[in-house]
Design a protein around this motif. Sequence first.
Motif, PDB file in Angstrom:
ATOM      1  N   HIS A  61      -3.195   9.571   6.443  1.00  0.00           N
ATOM      2  CA  HIS A  61      -2.770   8.125   6.689  1.00  0.00           C
ATOM      3  C   HIS A  61      -2.219   7.694   8.150  1.00  0.00           C
ATOM      4  O   HIS A  61      -1.263   8.104   8.400  1.00  0.00           O
ATOM      5  N   GLY A  62      -2.916   6.976   9.026  1.00  0.00           N
ATOM      6  CA  GLY A  62      -2.241   6.533  10.087  1.00  0.00           C
ATOM      7  C   GLY A  62      -2.548   7.219  11.312  1.00  0.00           C
ATOM      8  O   GLY A  62      -2.026   6.880  12.384  1.00  0.00           O
TER       9      GLY A  62
ATOM     10  N   VAL B  30      -8.787  -2.521  13.874  1.00  0.00           N
ATOM     11  CA  VAL B  30      -8.591  -1.854  12.380  1.00  0.00           C
ATOM     12  C   VAL B  30      -9.686  -2.841  11.578  1.00  0.00           C
ATOM     13  O   VAL B  30      -9.089  -3.903  11.393  1.00  0.00           O
TER      14      VAL B  30
ATOM     15  N   CYS C 131      -3.621   4.573  14.311  1.00  0.00           N
ATOM     16  CA  CYS C 131      -2.308   3.740  14.721  1.00  0.00           C
ATOM     17  C   CYS C 131      -1.639   4.747  15.595  1.00  0.00           C
ATOM     18  O   CYS C 131      -1.085   4.119  16.693  1.00  0.00           O
TER      19      CYS C 131
ATOM     20  N   SER D 282      -8.818   0.199   5.826  1.00  0.00           N
ATOM     21  CA  SER D 282      -7.770   1.254   5.696  1.00  0.00           C
ATOM     22  C   SER D 282      -8.682   2.635   5.143  1.00  0.00           C
ATOM     23  O   SER D 282      -9.565   2.407   4.311  1.00  0.00           O
ATOM     24  N   THR D 283      -8.002   3.956   5.135  1.00  0.00           N
ATOM     25  CA  THR D 283      -8.693   5.175   4.656  1.00  0.00           C
ATOM     26  C   THR D 283      -8.533   5.152   3.188  1.00  0.00           C
ATOM     27  O   THR D 283      -9.595   5.673   2.453  1.00  0.00           O
TER      28      THR D 283
ATOM     29  N   GLN E 183       0.705  -1.163   0.073  1.00  0.00           N
ATOM     30  CA  GLN E 183      -0.080   0.076  -0.087  1.00  0.00           C
ATOM     31  C   GLN E 183       0.748   1.226  -0.115  1.00  0.00           C
ATOM     32  O   GLN E 183       2.038   1.066   0.437  1.00  0.00           O
TER      33      GLN E 183
HETATM   34  N1  PLP Z   1      -2.416  -0.818   6.959  1.00  0.00           N
HETATM   35  C1  PLP Z   1      -2.141  -1.323   8.044  1.00  0.00           C
HETATM   36  C2  PLP Z   1      -1.072  -2.324   8.121  1.00  0.00           C
HETATM   37  C3  PLP Z   1      -2.898  -0.946   9.544  1.00  0.00           C
HETATM   38  O1  PLP Z   1      -2.626  -1.304  10.520  1.00  0.00           O
HETATM   39  C4  PLP Z   1      -3.510   0.397   9.429  1.00  0.00           C
HETATM   40  C5  PLP Z   1      -4.315   0.836  10.603  1.00  0.00           C
HETATM   41  O2  PLP Z   1      -4.283   0.223  11.754  1.00  0.00           O
HETATM   42  C6  PLP Z   1      -3.950   0.704   7.989  1.00  0.00           C
HETATM   43  C7  PLP Z   1      -3.320   0.366   7.049  1.00  0.00           C
HETATM   44  C8  PLP Z   1      -4.972   1.995   7.955  1.00  0.00           C
HETATM   45  O3  PLP Z   1      -4.332   3.301   7.991  1.00  0.00           O
HETATM   46  P1  PLP Z   1      -5.338   4.229   7.712  1.00  0.00           P
HETATM   47  O4  PLP Z   1      -6.814   4.003   7.841  1.00  0.00           O
HETATM   48  O5  PLP Z   1      -5.096   5.482   8.769  1.00  0.00           O
HETATM   49  O6  PLP Z   1      -4.970   4.704   6.258  1.00  0.00           O
END
Ligand code: PLP
Length: 254
Positions: free
Chosen positions: A202-203, A103, A206, A106-107, A41
């Motif tokens: 992003h992130g 989670v 986390c 992802s965004t 990603q």
């Molecule tokens: N990828 C991984 C491995 C994750 O652990 C997470 C969230 O914990 C994400 C992606 C998603 O991140 P975001 O929704 O902030 O882009």
Amino acid sequence: MNILSIGGSDPSSGAGIQSDIRVFSALGVHTLTVITAITSQNTSKFGMVEPVSSKILQKQLESVFSDFKINGVKIGMVYNSKIIKIIHQQLKKLKIPIVVDPVIRSTTGGSLIENNARKDFQKYIVPLATIITPNKKEAELLTKMKISTKNTPEKVAKEIQNMGAKNVTITGIEEKKKVSDFVLEKNSKYIISGEKIPKINHGSGCIHSAAVVYSLAKKKSIKESLYFAKKFTYKSIKNAKKIGKGIAITDIQS
Ligand code: PLP
């Protein structure tokens, strides 16, 4: 101090294991990592996921637990039922703070857990949580309840507490100018409000859960840890930078 991060690898380092290493390093503690899945990603798109085998997951867990005194654990992406059950088995007797970041997507739209693993997540991972930190969407997906005037954040948080999490915070409940986190502890409830930042990045989830486990590992209370994490996350979103072609990546400073 050593904090164990169990989760997925994100090559952009915006989220997942790499993000946790950035947070804990900035805060001056050592990060132990157990990788559950490798993702491809970046800041624009989510590619594929390859979960690790049961054997290497087990071996990674044994490696860290046989060697280090671990002061806190964060569980992020767990992906499938096999991984969920192994983590449960290894962690169920631990007496240290465990923060679960549930989670789901992802965004950028990637699936971080298999649909048929959601029940096992509820059964085996949620009860491990000293505190679980879903955002509004994740809380709704976990409980199949939509937050509204009828299904208040308190009601939804109670439902998650009934699944076995000791404490619950539902983050990112947006109001006009504020963004609030609802908190349900064993014997109390409160709201932590902050300024809304009109930025997609992003992130941030986390980072929030990592900051919570850091503070709990330092023996701070749930309330102190959540206030600390709110401030830490706010700064990292405010300073987020568009370093790739897509959405910004949080910037971490201690
Ligand atoms: N990828 C991984 C491995 C994750 O652990 C997470 C969230 O914990 C994400 C992606 C998603 O991140 P975001 O929704 O902030 O882009």
